[in-house]
Design a protein around this motif. Structure first.
Motif, short mmCIF file in Angstrom:
data_model
loop_
_atom_site.label_atom_id
_atom_site.label_comp_id
_atom_site.label_asym_id
_atom_site.label_seq_id
_atom_site.Cartn_x
_atom_site.Cartn_y
_atom_site.Cartn_z
N LEU A 1 0.81 -1.34 -0.16
CA LEU A 1 0.11 -0.12 0.05
C LEU A 1 0.98 1.27 0.08
O LEU A 1 0.58 2.23 -0.74
CB LEU A 1 -0.87 -0.09 1.24
N ASP A 2 1.99 1.15 0.83
CA ASP A 2 2.70 2.35 0.90
C ASP A 2 3.49 2.72 -0.57
O ASP A 2 3.44 3.94 -1.04
CB ASP A 2 3.77 2.12 1.97
N CYS A 3 3.99 1.59 -1.30
CA CYS A 3 4.49 1.78 -2.41
C CYS A 3 3.55 2.25 -3.69
O CYS A 3 3.87 2.97 -4.18
CB CYS A 3 5.03 0.49 -3.00
N ALA A 4 2.13 1.81 -3.36
CA ALA A 4 1.29 1.88 -4.49
C ALA A 4 0.88 3.42 -4.34
O ALA A 4 0.61 3.90 -5.53
CB ALA A 4 -0.03 0.96 -4.19
N ILE A 5 0.58 3.91 -3.25
CA ILE A 5 0.21 5.29 -3.08
C ILE A 5 1.27 6.31 -3.59
O ILE A 5 1.17 7.61 -3.50
CB ILE A 5 -0.42 5.69 -1.70
N HIS A 6 2.74 5.84 -3.31
CA HIS A 6 3.93 6.67 -3.82
C HIS A 6 4.33 6.36 -4.88
O HIS A 6 5.34 7.12 -5.38
CB HIS A 6 4.58 6.81 -2.51
N GLU A 7 3.88 5.48 -5.69
CA GLU A 7 4.41 4.86 -7.15
C GLU A 7 5.83 4.56 -6.94
O GLU A 7 6.72 5.00 -7.73
CB GLU A 7 4.08 5.87 -8.05
N THR A 8 6.44 4.03 -5.97
CA THR A 8 7.52 3.52 -5.72
C THR A 8 7.79 1.78 -5.88
O THR A 8 6.80 1.43 -5.36
CB THR A 8 8.25 3.83 -4.23
N PRO A 9 8.93 1.45 -6.17
CA PRO A 9 9.02 -0.16 -6.35
C PRO A 9 9.12 -0.72 -4.95
O PRO A 9 9.51 -0.31 -3.99
CB PRO A 9 10.14 -0.16 -7.20
N LEU A 10 8.43 -2.03 -4.86
CA LEU A 10 8.48 -2.83 -3.59
C LEU A 10 10.03 -3.30 -3.56
O LEU A 10 10.35 -4.05 -4.32
CB LEU A 10 7.47 -3.84 -3.62
N PRO A 11 10.57 -3.15 -2.51
CA PRO A 11 12.01 -3.93 -2.08
C PRO A 11 11.70 -5.25 -2.18
O PRO A 11 11.02 -6.00 -1.68
CB PRO A 11 12.49 -3.31 -0.81
N PRO A 12 12.46 -6.19 -3.07
CA PRO A 12 12.25 -7.44 -3.29
C PRO A 12 12.36 -8.57 -1.82
O PRO A 12 11.63 -9.09 -1.68
CB PRO A 12 13.43 -8.02 -4.16
N GLU A 13 13.13 -7.91 -0.92
CA GLU A 13 13.28 -8.59 0.25
C GLU A 13 11.95 -8.62 1.23
O GLU A 13 11.69 -9.41 2.05
CB GLU A 13 14.29 -8.15 1.25
N CYS A 14 11.08 -7.79 0.75
CA CYS A 14 9.84 -7.56 1.42
C CYS A 14 8.86 -8.65 1.15
O CYS A 14 7.88 -8.97 1.71
CB CYS A 14 9.30 -6.09 1.35
N ALA A 15 9.04 -9.27 0.13
CA ALA A 15 8.30 -10.24 -0.67
C ALA A 15 8.66 -11.55 -0.61
O ALA A 15 8.17 -12.83 -1.09
CB ALA A 15 7.89 -9.91 -2.04
N ALA A 16 9.88 -11.91 0.03
CA ALA A 16 10.34 -13.33 0.55
C ALA A 16 9.22 -14.15 1.03
O ALA A 16 8.74 -13.82 1.72
CB ALA A 16 11.51 -13.28 1.20
N ASN A 17 9.26 -15.40 0.27
CA ASN A 17 8.29 -16.44 0.70
C ASN A 17 6.55 -15.87 0.76
O ASN A 17 5.91 -16.36 1.57
CB ASN A 17 8.65 -16.86 1.98
N ALA A 18 6.42 -14.80 0.07
CA ALA A 18 4.93 -14.23 -0.23
C ALA A 18 3.95 -15.61 -0.44
O ALA A 18 4.24 -16.03 -1.30
CB ALA A 18 5.06 -13.05 -1.07
N ASP A 19 2.81 -15.40 0.33
CA ASP A 19 1.73 -15.83 -0.28
C ASP A 19 0.75 -15.11 -0.96
O ASP A 19 -0.13 -14.42 -0.21
CB ASP A 19 1.02 -16.90 0.95
N TRP A 20 1.05 -15.20 -2.11
CA TRP A 20 0.28 -14.01 -2.92
C TRP A 20 -1.25 -14.32 -3.09
O TRP A 20 -2.02 -13.48 -2.99
CB TRP A 20 0.77 -14.17 -4.36
N ALA A 21 -1.83 -15.68 -2.70
CA ALA A 21 -3.21 -15.82 -2.93
C ALA A 21 -3.80 -15.24 -1.41
O ALA A 21 -4.82 -14.66 -1.37
CB ALA A 21 -3.46 -17.29 -2.91
N ASP A 22 -3.01 -15.34 -0.23
CA ASP A 22 -3.53 -14.82 0.83
C ASP A 22 -3.52 -13.29 0.75
O ASP A 22 -4.25 -12.54 1.35
CB ASP A 22 -2.71 -15.07 2.17
N VAL A 23 -2.54 -12.76 0.22
CA VAL A 23 -2.38 -11.26 -0.13
C VAL A 23 -3.39 -10.53 -0.99
O VAL A 23 -4.16 -9.71 -0.46
CB VAL A 23 -0.88 -10.89 -0.72
N LEU A 24 -3.76 -11.29 -2.04
CA LEU A 24 -4.82 -10.88 -2.60
C LEU A 24 -6.00 -10.99 -2.07
O LEU A 24 -7.03 -10.04 -2.20
CB LEU A 24 -5.07 -11.85 -3.96
#
Length: 408
Positions: free
Chosen positions: A12-35
């Motif tokens: 959300l922070d990246c989206a409202i400021h149009e900045t890329p998400l640091p890759p380390e923030c998404a390590a082992n992400a469960d994208w189905a849960d995020v969505l």
């Protein structure tokens, strides 16, 4: 926060400021849960570009990616269509000499890098009582019909689908808390509205000082029932960031203090500073309120959009709101649960609002419906107990924020 919640807030922070998400923030992400969680907060379309900014192999892929992209495309198209309908309606009202003040979602879209991705489900307009009849006539002339009535607001719908909440007033009164102290006409008069560019043209809106006060009171209104989600937190962060230079914060703080909302305001700002890249400014809290901010963030994350994340949370709303209805505090909880006032009743008991002498019949009707729901299994004992647990937890939050006037 758990890993999914943490990633959601960073996106959300990246989206409202149009900045890329640091890759380390998404390590082992469960994208189905995020969505799924993003959908519960109605921010899924807003977050897609930030999620896809990750390197290949870390970004959402497969079915999740395809579903997310389809949802975002549908959101952009439907929101664009609603904006066109809103623009046409406001032009018709202006042509009829009606001053309709645009509030809430549609008035906030321009704060976002991609306005159509800040979702809204209806258009909220405030029209003075003296112009209500003329507003109805002008809207009916172009095809709008009344689909729902509640004290202070009529809901109208266009043939093309736009749902409009036509407000005569914005808030109810209670005997406790900020609603007891609020002089709505003084703070949110239609006469104070100004013409401003919004993302689809010009409209009547509140000036920044009044608009920010309304955002805070609107969040407080939802906080004393079911709560609110991340979308409103993002609205608040962006409003401070983009319009904060036009606001007299000492005066705003004094008003929030008078309304017992200073603690909530500080906790919200604390969250925006810590998690949504809000820079330092005159809005900064005057004290350390990390603990209150953490409590509030837990509630926001659990709430979903307008606190409707679960049936149990929705059922807890009546208990929480009724603690503000009278001055007897928690002592009258059972009485208020069994015999609520007419103004807190929802459909199908609205007849008691319009005809107060039918209130005893509404109590019997309500108890009967609850008994039937228990007998048929639509409401279990466990669900009822969970609703009360959520209510107790949320009442403690409101006390810790100073909103109940009875700090524990």
């Amino acid at each position: 926060m758990n890993p999914t919640e943490n990633l959601l807030v960073k996106l959300l922070d990246c989206a409202i400021h149009e900045t890329p998400l640091p890759p380390e923030c998404a390590a082992n992400a469960d994208w189905a849960d995020v969505l799924e969680m993003a959908q519960s907060h109605h921010i899924d379309a807003l977050l897609l570009d930030a999620a896809l900014s990750l390197p290949e192999g870390m970004a959402p892929a497969g079915d999740v990616r395809e579903r997310w992209q389809a949802l975002a495309m549908n959101t952009a198209m439907s929101q664009g269509a609603l904006a066109i309908q809103a623009s046409m309606l406001l032009s018709a009202l202006d042509g009829a000499g009606i001053k309709a003040v645009m509030i809430k979602g549609m008035a906030l879209k321009a704060l976002y890098p991609q306005p159509d991705l800040r979702t809204m489900s209806d258009l909220d307009l405030l029209v003075a009582p003296a112009q209500q009849a003329a507003a109805h006539a002008a809207m009916e002339e172009i095809g709008y019909t009344v689909v729902e009535r509640e004290p202070g607001v009529d809901v109208m719908r266009a043939p093309e689908g736009l749902r409009v909440e036509l407000h005569e007033r914005l808030f109810d009164k209670t005997e406790e808390g900020f609603l007891a102290k609020l002089d709505e006409q003084a703070l949110f008069s239609v006469e104070s509205a100004v013409r401003e560019e919004v993302y689809f043209g010009e409209a009547w809106v509140f000036p920044p000082q009044t608009h920010l006060a309304f955002l805070l009171l609107h969040m407080a209104k939802h906080l004393i029932t079911t709560g609110f989600g991340l979308r409103q937190l993002a609205d608040y962060a962006l409003f401070l960031e983009k319009r904060g230079g036009e606001i007299d914060f000492p005066a705003l703080r004094a008003e929030m203090r008078r309304l017992s909302l200073e603690g909530m305001t500080d906790a919200l700002t604390n969250l925006c500073r810590r998690y949504l890249s809000l820079p330092e400014g005159p809005w900064d809290p005057k004290r350390n309120c990390d603990a209150e901010g953490n409590e509030l963030l837990r509630d926001i994350l659990a709430a979903g959009v307008f606190g409707k994340s679960s049936k149990e949370r929705t059922r807890s709303a009546a208990v929480v709101y009724r603690s503000f209805e009278t001055s007897d505090g928690d002592k009258g909880r059972l009485r208020r649960a069994l015999f609520p006032s007419a103004r807190t009743l929802k459909a199908p008991y609205l007849y008691a609002r319009n005809h107060p002498w039918l209130l005893p019949a509404a109590w019997v009707h309500r108890f009967f419906n609850y008994a039937v729901a228990r007998l048929t299994g639509r409401v279990s004992r466990e669900e009822g107990a969970e609703g009360m647990r959520i209510a107790d937890e949320r009442l403690r939050l409101l006390s810790d924020l100073g909103m109940r006037g009875r700090k524990k």
